[in-house]
Design an enzyme around this catalytic site. Structure first.
Site, PDB file in Angstrom:
ATOM      1  CB  VAL A 169      -0.979  -0.020   1.192  1.00  7.80           C
ATOM      2  CG1 VAL A 169      -1.619   1.338   1.407  1.00  7.80           C
ATOM      3  CG2 VAL A 169      -2.064  -1.061   0.949  1.00  7.80           C
ATOM      4  CB  THR A 222      -7.152  -2.250   6.904  1.00  3.06           C
ATOM      5  OG1 THR A 222      -7.051  -2.033   5.501  1.00  3.06           O
ATOM      6  CG2 THR A 222      -8.531  -2.758   7.269  1.00  3.06           C
ATOM      7  CG  LEU A 239      -3.923  -0.643  -3.137  1.00  6.07           C
ATOM      8  CD1 LEU A 239      -3.279  -2.006  -3.095  1.00  6.07           C
ATOM      9  CD2 LEU A 239      -2.867   0.423  -3.344  1.00  6.07           C
ATOM     10  NE  ARG A 240      -9.094  -4.449  -7.959  1.00  5.09           N
ATOM     11  CZ  ARG A 240      -9.737  -4.403  -9.133  1.00  5.09           C
ATOM     12  NH1 ARG A 240     -10.578  -5.354  -9.461  1.00  5.09           N
ATOM     13  NH2 ARG A 240      -9.531  -3.416  -9.987  1.00  5.09           N
ATOM     14  CG  PHE A 291     -15.340 -10.806  -5.030  1.00  8.68           C
ATOM     15  CD1 PHE A 291     -14.294 -11.211  -4.221  1.00  8.68           C
ATOM     16  CD2 PHE A 291     -15.176  -9.679  -5.812  1.00  8.68           C
ATOM     17  CE1 PHE A 291     -13.105 -10.490  -4.190  1.00  8.68           C
ATOM     18  CE2 PHE A 291     -14.005  -8.961  -5.784  1.00  8.68           C
ATOM     19  CZ  PHE A 291     -12.967  -9.359  -4.973  1.00  8.68           C
ATOM     20  CB  CYS A 339      -6.885  -7.711   2.695  1.00  7.68           C
ATOM     21  SG  CYS A 339      -5.562  -6.517   2.417  1.00  7.68           S
ATOM     22  CE  LYS A 349      -4.467  -7.039   7.447  1.00  8.15           C
ATOM     23  NZ  LYS A 349      -5.403  -5.936   7.599  1.00  8.15           N
ATOM     24  CE  LYS A 370      -4.862 -10.026  -5.603  1.00  9.98           C
ATOM     25  NZ  LYS A 370      -5.886  -8.994  -5.620  1.00  9.98           N
TER      26      LYS A 370
END
Ligand code: NAD
Length: 436
Positions: free
Chosen positions: A11, A121, A153-154, A249, A260, A263, A320
């Protein structure tokens, strides 16, 4: 504007670089000297498509600097972004020690008014915590505001997402400070949501938890499909075309992992409980997710009851595609379970092998997917990298000990794989191996 970004992970590094790209002067601070040394040489500590060129250009043009020196970062900045990690503890509670340390560093080097922005986060109430730390530890009584500006963001498309966000959420205690943030983001064409700090903090957890609900929902439907021989992919397609639901999804498979979703869902369950609300819906989402790997291993074991002497090709290690991030990757659980059962692993991932070697130094890492499958009893598709979809499976089948595929991501078309002579198994699409 003069910006300081604390933490140069997925990030922080992307955020700082994108702010520099938008014409701001940015100092990125990290406590890990090796990371900063590498970044100053334009060597990326993470894999993120498009990032390296952007870092090099902005660094060369003097808008982007990297340092371990908080004094330089904090003193020169008007706005300071906290982008440090917020990992989970055993009980699901978020560990805020990195956020607290960053707040202390800011307090120690304040030399005037600052806007301190939590981009990490963090559970609702953390803005107040940061406020208290800075107020307590700033010796000269400088004024400051604490804002929440969660990041969406991904990984794998982080640069694109930071430049083209779906929305920008700004949680501030008064309009003036929110407007300053709006100005910083003004060149991005995105809806801006201005709210109070607590609401902004909840928006981030609610967003990730909602996406996790979709994944566990379709995986629960997959369990039902298996019982009646239905195809979860067709069901997902049928549901997803309803605009009120959407297709995103609804991919059934091994479930969610990464740094992410697990958690953040656990944290929301924990925080809710602490505030007197038992979030049972999310507890169930986590339970369904936890069962996915167990189910996948059970499926493999049904086909290969004795794992000793068996070799499995694991395709995909990152949590991923398009990232090297191994945090809570399903491959870690799967490989661990298979090794315990006595199997041998031949693994391949296009970018995550260096990170995976730190977790499993003693399995065999292969130069490509073909090599991984050579001599294997079965291929396990664990991360849906596009290059695995494009494999020449006729060539693969010829080199395998037995042409068996366990597709953990429902990436392949079952009928086509069977035409190619594979025994093909996936989750939620009817066929399970027969007991041998
Ligand atoms: P990360 O672990 O990749 O990076 C964190 C960085 O902070 C590391 O480089 C670490 O050395 C540095 N750091 C820790 N404590 C520090 C300190 N006191 N001073 C200076 N540097 C310090 O983490 P990340 O994936 O970038 O995530 C950061 C935050 O953003 C987390 O709260 C995460 O939940 C959130 N987030 C992550 C993503 C994602 O896709 N990774 C997306 C949105 C939000």
């Amino acid at each position: 504007m003069n910006i300081c970004v604390i933490g140069t992970g997925y990030v922080g590094l992307v955020t700082g670089t994108v702010f520099a790209e938008l014409g701001n002067d940015v100092v990125c601070v990290d406590k890990v000297a090796g990371k900063i040394d590498s970044l100053n040489k334009h060597i990326m500590p993470i894999f993120e498509p498009g990032l390296e060129e952007l870092v090099a250009r902005n660094h060369n043009e003097g808008r982007l600097r990297f340092t371990t020196d908080f004094k330089t970062g904090v003193e020169t900045a008007e706005i300071i972004f906290i982008c440090v990690g917020t990992p989970s503890q055993e009980n699901g509670e978020t560990d805020l020690k990195f956020v607290e340390a960053a707040a202390s560093e800011i307090a120690a080097h304040m030399n005037g008014y600052k806007i301190i922005v939590n981009k990490s986060t963090v559970p609702v109430g953390t803005g107040d915590l940061v406020h208290d730390i800075v107020e307590r530890e700033c010796r000269d009584g400088h004024k400051f505001d604490v804002v929440s500006n969660p990041e969406f963001l991904r990984e794998g498309q982080a640069v694109h997402d930071a430049l083209n966000p779906d929305r920008i959420v700004i949680g501030a205690s008064h309009k003036q400070v929110a407007f300053r943030l709006l100005e910083l983001y003004s060149s991005l064409q995105a809806p801006m949501i201005i709210t109070d700090v607590h609401s902004a903090e909840i928006i981030k957890y609610a967003s990730n938890s909602f996406l996790a609900i979709k994944i566990s929902f379709i995986n629960a439907i997959a369990n039902l499909c298996e019982r009646v021989g239905a195809d979860v992919e067709d069901v997902a397609n049928g549901i997803g075309r309803d605009n009120r639901i959407g297709k995103a999804f609804l991919n059934s498979g091994l479930g969610f992992g990464g740094s992410c979703f697990p958690k953040d869902v656990k944290s929301l369950v924990y925080t809710s409980s602490r505030l007197g609300y038992e979030f049972n819906l999310l507890k169930n989402v986590l339970e369904i997710n936890d069962e996915r790997v167990t189910r996948f291993i059970a499926m493999i074991q049904k086909r290969f009851p004795d794992m000793k002497g068996r070799t499995f090709a694991v395709l995909g290690l990152a949590f991923k595609p398009n990232t090297d991030d191994m945090r809570e990757a399903k491959s870690v659980e799967i490989i661990g379970a298979l090794l315990k059962l006595g199997a041998t692993i031949r693994a391949f991932d296009p970018v995550a092998m260096p990170a995976a070697k730190k977790i499993y130094p003693n399995i065999t890492y292969c130069p490509n997917a073909y090599d991984a499958c050579n001599g294997a009893d079965a291929m396990l598709l664990v991360t849906e990298w596009r290059e695995f979809k494009l494999l020449n499976l006729e060539r693969v089948a010829k080199t395998m000990k037995s042409a068996v595929i366990f597709d953990g991501r429902n990436m392949y078309d079952p009928a086509r794989k069977e035409r190619l002579g594979f025994e093909y198994y996936s989750l939620g699409r009817g066929k399970w191996p027969k007991s041998s």
